[in-house]
Each structure stands twice: as C-alpha cells, then as structure tokens.
Design a protein around this motif. Structure first.
Motif, short mmCIF file in Angstrom:
data_model
loop_
_atom_site.label_atom_id
_atom_site.label_comp_id
_atom_site.label_asym_id
_atom_site.label_seq_id
_atom_site.Cartn_x
_atom_site.Cartn_y
_atom_site.Cartn_z
N ALA A 1 29.42 64.55 -56.87
CA ALA A 1 28.98 63.53 -55.91
C ALA A 1 27.82 62.71 -56.45
CB ALA A 1 28.60 64.19 -54.59
N CYS A 2 27.06 63.24 -57.36
CA CYS A 2 25.90 62.52 -57.89
C CYS A 2 26.28 61.47 -58.92
CB CYS A 2 24.92 63.51 -58.51
SG CYS A 2 24.19 64.62 -57.30
N GLN B 1 25.15 58.31 -57.09
CA GLN B 1 26.01 57.91 -55.97
C GLN B 1 25.73 58.86 -54.82
OE1 GLN B 1 30.26 57.12 -56.69
NE2 GLN B 1 30.65 58.47 -54.96
N ASN B 2 25.41 58.29 -53.65
CA ASN B 2 25.03 59.13 -52.53
C ASN B 2 25.98 59.03 -51.34
OD1 ASN B 2 24.26 56.52 -51.83
ND2 ASN B 2 22.65 57.24 -50.50
N LYS B 3 26.98 58.16 -51.44
CA LYS B 3 27.85 57.95 -50.27
C LYS B 3 29.21 57.42 -50.71
CE LYS B 3 28.14 54.33 -47.04
NZ LYS B 3 27.54 53.24 -46.33
N TYR C 1 30.72 52.42 -51.60
CA TYR C 1 30.01 53.46 -52.33
C TYR C 1 28.52 53.17 -52.24
CZ TYR C 1 34.60 54.49 -54.18
OH TYR C 1 35.92 54.82 -54.29
N GLY C 2 27.72 54.16 -51.90
CA GLY C 2 26.27 54.01 -51.86
C GLY C 2 25.68 54.42 -53.19
N LEU C 3 24.79 53.58 -53.72
CA LEU C 3 24.13 53.86 -54.99
C LEU C 3 22.62 53.86 -54.78
CD1 LEU C 3 26.11 51.37 -57.29
CD2 LEU C 3 26.70 53.73 -56.71
N ASN C 4 21.96 54.93 -55.21
CA ASN C 4 20.50 55.00 -55.19
C ASN C 4 20.01 54.78 -56.61
OD1 ASN C 4 20.24 55.56 -52.48
ND2 ASN C 4 20.09 57.77 -52.78
N LEU C 5 19.24 53.71 -56.81
CA LEU C 5 18.69 53.46 -58.13
C LEU C 5 17.47 54.35 -58.35
CD1 LEU C 5 20.61 51.09 -57.82
CD2 LEU C 5 18.92 49.66 -58.95
#
Length: 127
Positions: free
Chosen positions: A18-19, A64-66, A76-80
């Motif tokens: 998932a990460c 990637q968190n979602k 798709y959620g991305l956390n920088l």
C-alpha cells in the motif's frame, strides 16, 4: 495459531504494498500544467520525476496512502515527502490512459496522457 500467522503475513504484505505506487500509474506520462506548458512525468514505486521542456528534472518521493474507485473512476492519494498531498485521478471509467494530478485543494496541477499531451477540456470531451 496457524491461521493467525497467515493473517498476520497477509496484513504485512498489504501494508507494504500500500505504501508504494500502483501499477496503474507507474511509468511515463506526457503532461500539461495549468499554464499549458509541456512536461514529462515518470512515476516509479516510491518517487516520481517531472521533466520540463528544457530537460531539467525535479524528483519527488511519495507514498501512496489511498485508493478509491467509484463508478469506475479511480483516485489515488499520494503523500509527498515534504508533506504535500496530491491526488491522481483517472476520471474516465475503464480508461487509465488519461488522468489529472490534483493538489490537496482539488486544483489541477497537470493533465496526463500515456500517448499524447491532452488538455483538461479534451479529457472531459472524451467522456
């Protein structure tokens, strides 16, 4: 006891995968920003590279968190690494060849296409 071990291993595998970025968007994309400038985006498992028309590159690390799929539309959620949050949206059901990269407020940063540069208006004209 054996079942608990299997469940634990499965859970760890899900968390680890998932990460990293999805296969859906990994690879090369032709991109246009909201000023009409052309770029190349290359998504890897945990980073992506933005290359401008002069060949200058900027690297961003992300997790990637979602993952959200609603009526065939994928997001798709991305956390920088620096704390910014982006969304990679594929607005056309059943079509992962065009998309939109949005900031946390829903502002379009880039429209992306696998095979060609495509504008926001053109993406929604395809619908």
């Amino acid at each position: 006891m054996k079942n608990i071990k299997h469940i634990l291993v499965l859970f760890v595998m899900v968390v680890l995968t998932a990460c990293s970025g999805s296969d859906t968007y990994r690879g090369d994309w032709k991109a246009i920003n909201n000023q009409g400038e052309k770029y190349q985006l290359t998504f890897k498992a945990k980073s992506f590279v933005v290359t401008n028309a002069k060949g200058e590159t900027t690297n961003y690390n992300y997790t990637q968190n979602k993952v959200s799929i609603s009526n065939g539309v994928e997001t798709y959620g991305l956390n920088l690494e620096d704390g910014r949050k982006y969304q990679l949206n594929f607005p056309l059901p059943e079509d992962e060849s065009v998309g939109v990269l949005l900031d946390a407020n829903g502002k379009v940063l880039y429209t992306i296409g696998r095979d060609e540069y495509i504008t926001y208006d053109a993406i929604f004209a395809l619908d």
